[in-house]
Design a protein around this motif. Structure first.
Motif, PDB file in Angstrom:
ATOM      1  N   ALA A 261      61.497   4.614 -33.268  1.00  0.00           N
ATOM      2  CA  ALA A 261      61.537   5.969 -33.662  1.00  0.00           C
ATOM      3  C   ALA A 261      59.996   6.616 -34.045  1.00  0.00           C
ATOM      4  CB  ALA A 261      62.455   6.895 -34.122  1.00  0.00           C
TER       5      ALA A 261
ATOM      6  N   THR B 244      57.159   5.266 -31.589  1.00  0.00           N
ATOM      7  CA  THR B 244      57.216   6.350 -30.217  1.00  0.00           C
ATOM      8  C   THR B 244      56.588   7.603 -30.672  1.00  0.00           C
ATOM      9  OG1 THR B 244      59.233   4.913 -29.472  1.00  0.00           O
ATOM     10  CG2 THR B 244      58.691   7.151 -28.720  1.00  0.00           C
ATOM     11  N   ALA B 245      57.249   8.162 -31.672  1.00  0.00           N
ATOM     12  CA  ALA B 245      56.650   9.410 -32.039  1.00  0.00           C
ATOM     13  C   ALA B 245      55.023   9.450 -32.262  1.00  0.00           C
ATOM     14  CB  ALA B 245      57.158   9.970 -33.317  1.00  0.00           C
TER      15      ALA B 245
ATOM     16  N   THR C  78      53.025   8.717 -28.877  1.00  0.00           N
ATOM     17  CA  THR C  78      52.987   9.796 -27.808  1.00  0.00           C
ATOM     18  C   THR C  78      52.402  10.836 -28.286  1.00  0.00           C
ATOM     19  OG1 THR C  78      55.174  10.183 -28.863  1.00  0.00           O
ATOM     20  CG2 THR C  78      55.356   8.927 -26.790  1.00  0.00           C
TER      21      THR C  78
ATOM     22  N   ILE D 248      57.634  19.773 -28.189  1.00  0.00           N
ATOM     23  CA  ILE D 248      58.487  18.455 -28.475  1.00  0.00           C
ATOM     24  C   ILE D 248      59.869  19.107 -28.064  1.00  0.00           C
ATOM     25  CG2 ILE D 248      59.419  16.758 -30.012  1.00  0.00           C
ATOM     26  CD1 ILE D 248      56.953  17.019 -31.836  1.00  0.00           C
TER      27      ILE D 248
ATOM     28  N   THR E  83      63.696  10.195 -32.682  1.00  0.00           N
ATOM     29  CA  THR E  83      62.152  10.377 -32.250  1.00  0.00           C
ATOM     30  C   THR E  83      61.662  11.780 -32.589  1.00  0.00           C
ATOM     31  OG1 THR E  83      62.477   8.576 -30.765  1.00  0.00           O
ATOM     32  CG2 THR E  83      60.219   9.869 -30.678  1.00  0.00           C
ATOM     33  N   GLY E  84      62.337  12.735 -32.391  1.00  0.00           N
ATOM     34  CA  GLY E  84      61.733  14.034 -32.579  1.00  0.00           C
ATOM     35  C   GLY E  84      61.489  14.509 -33.954  1.00  0.00           C
TER      36      GLY E  84
ATOM     37  N   GLY F  42      58.218  12.964 -34.682  1.00  0.00           N
ATOM     38  CA  GLY F  42      57.215  13.786 -33.789  1.00  0.00           C
ATOM     39  C   GLY F  42      56.823  15.040 -34.477  1.00  0.00           C
TER      40      GLY F  42
ATOM     41  N   ASP G 174      58.844  14.996 -24.089  1.00  0.00           N
ATOM     42  CA  ASP G 174      60.226  15.217 -23.701  1.00  0.00           C
ATOM     43  C   ASP G 174      61.200  13.825 -24.112  1.00  0.00           C
ATOM     44  OD1 ASP G 174      62.467  15.686 -22.655  1.00  0.00           O
ATOM     45  OD2 ASP G 174      61.884  16.211 -20.750  1.00  0.00           O
ATOM     46  N   ASN G 175      61.782  14.244 -25.298  1.00  0.00           N
ATOM     47  CA  ASN G 175      62.601  13.273 -26.005  1.00  0.00           C
ATOM     48  C   ASN G 175      64.002  13.140 -25.213  1.00  0.00           C
ATOM     49  OD1 ASN G 175      60.788  12.037 -27.698  1.00  0.00           O
ATOM     50  ND2 ASN G 175      61.177  13.917 -28.956  1.00  0.00           N
TER      51      ASN G 175
ATOM     52  N   VAL H 100      59.775  10.452 -22.691  1.00  0.00           N
ATOM     53  CA  VAL H 100      60.619   9.380 -23.500  1.00  0.00           C
ATOM     54  C   VAL H 100      62.058   9.125 -23.109  1.00  0.00           C
ATOM     55  CG1 VAL H 100      60.905   8.719 -25.917  1.00  0.00           C
ATOM     56  CG2 VAL H 100      58.765   9.813 -25.303  1.00  0.00           C
ATOM     57  N   GLY H 101      62.847  10.399 -23.425  1.00  0.00           N
ATOM     58  CA  GLY H 101      64.179  10.234 -23.422  1.00  0.00           C
ATOM     59  C   GLY H 101      64.547  10.089 -21.869  1.00  0.00           C
TER      60      GLY H 101
END
Length: 222
Positions: free
Chosen positions: A13, A16-17, A20, A33, A40-41, A44, A99-100, A125-126
């Motif tokens: 996570a 990824t954050a 991105t 976000i 992840t958010g 982020g 976009d998660n 992403v999601g």
């Protein structure tokens, strides 16, 4: 230092954050976000703020204060209506979108030209794989806008295990700029319960399976 339990919540996570957002933005950029209260958010929001960005995120009503506590400048409650409509109504053009959530029909992406700058990139992403999503991705990427294709660049994403990125994340955590938010912790023998919690889609932050919880607690307290 950083607690082992907090560090364990970082790798996928957190990377990824980081990947991105951080290499793709500049100080002062406006970042949106989608899905700020998931694993992840949560990272982020904090990393975008650490990079000097203005952050808007979306979440459900119970998670608004969590997102604000992590540094979000503005929060859109998706339970109150269309996220795309809310962003358009703000009259702000974003430089970057992550976009998660990723709905199967890519609804938010198809409307993102209404709330992003022409050079903005939409990082997806999601979401779960499906035929409709595959076709939507192909249309968005390969058809020109005047033939029904995407009006903003769409990118999929898979995290890369880069030591230098983890080093920066660790430094931010040690400085207090980034923290893990742990929804729940399960002992190794409770791993099935952890997956049950994950499948609810309602976790706030990361779910951690600790393979040696008792040993860890003794070493930390001692």
């Amino acid at each position: 230092g950083v607690r082992l339990l907090d560090a364990a919540a970082v790798p996928i996570a957190g990377l990824t954050a980081y990947q991105t957002i951080v290499p793709r933005v500049q100080q002062g950029h406006r970042v949106f976000i989608n899905g700020g209260s998931g694993g992840t958010g949560i990272f982020g929001i904090q990393m975008a703020k650490a990079a000097g960005c203005h952050v808007t995120t979306s979440c459900s009503t119970p998670n608004i204060e969590l997102c604000r506590s992590l540094g979000a400048d503005e929060v859109v409650d998706y339970r109150q209506g269309s996220v795309a409509a809310a962003l358009k109504a703000r009259g702000v053009l974003f430089d970057h979108v992550v976009d998660n959530v990723g709905s199967a029909d890519l609804e938010l992406y198809w409307k993102c030209h209404e709330f992003t700058k022409p050079g903005a990139v939409y990082v997806l992403v999601g979401g779960s794989p499906s035929l409709s999503r595959l076709l939507g991705n192909a249309k968005a990427r390969f058809f020109p806008g005047f033939l029904g294709g995407g009006k903003r660049r769409l990118e999929g994403f898979f995290a890369s295990p880069k030591a230098e990125d983890l080093t920066q994340i660790g430094a931010w955590m040690a400085e207090g700029k980034v923290r893990s938010v742990i929804d729940s912790t399960f002992a190794f023998e409770e791993a099935p319960k952890a997956f049950e919690r994950l499948r609810t889609g309602r976790s706030r932050g990361k779910i951690v399976v600790d393979v040696a919880l008792e040993t860890y607690e003794k070493s930390w307290s001692g």
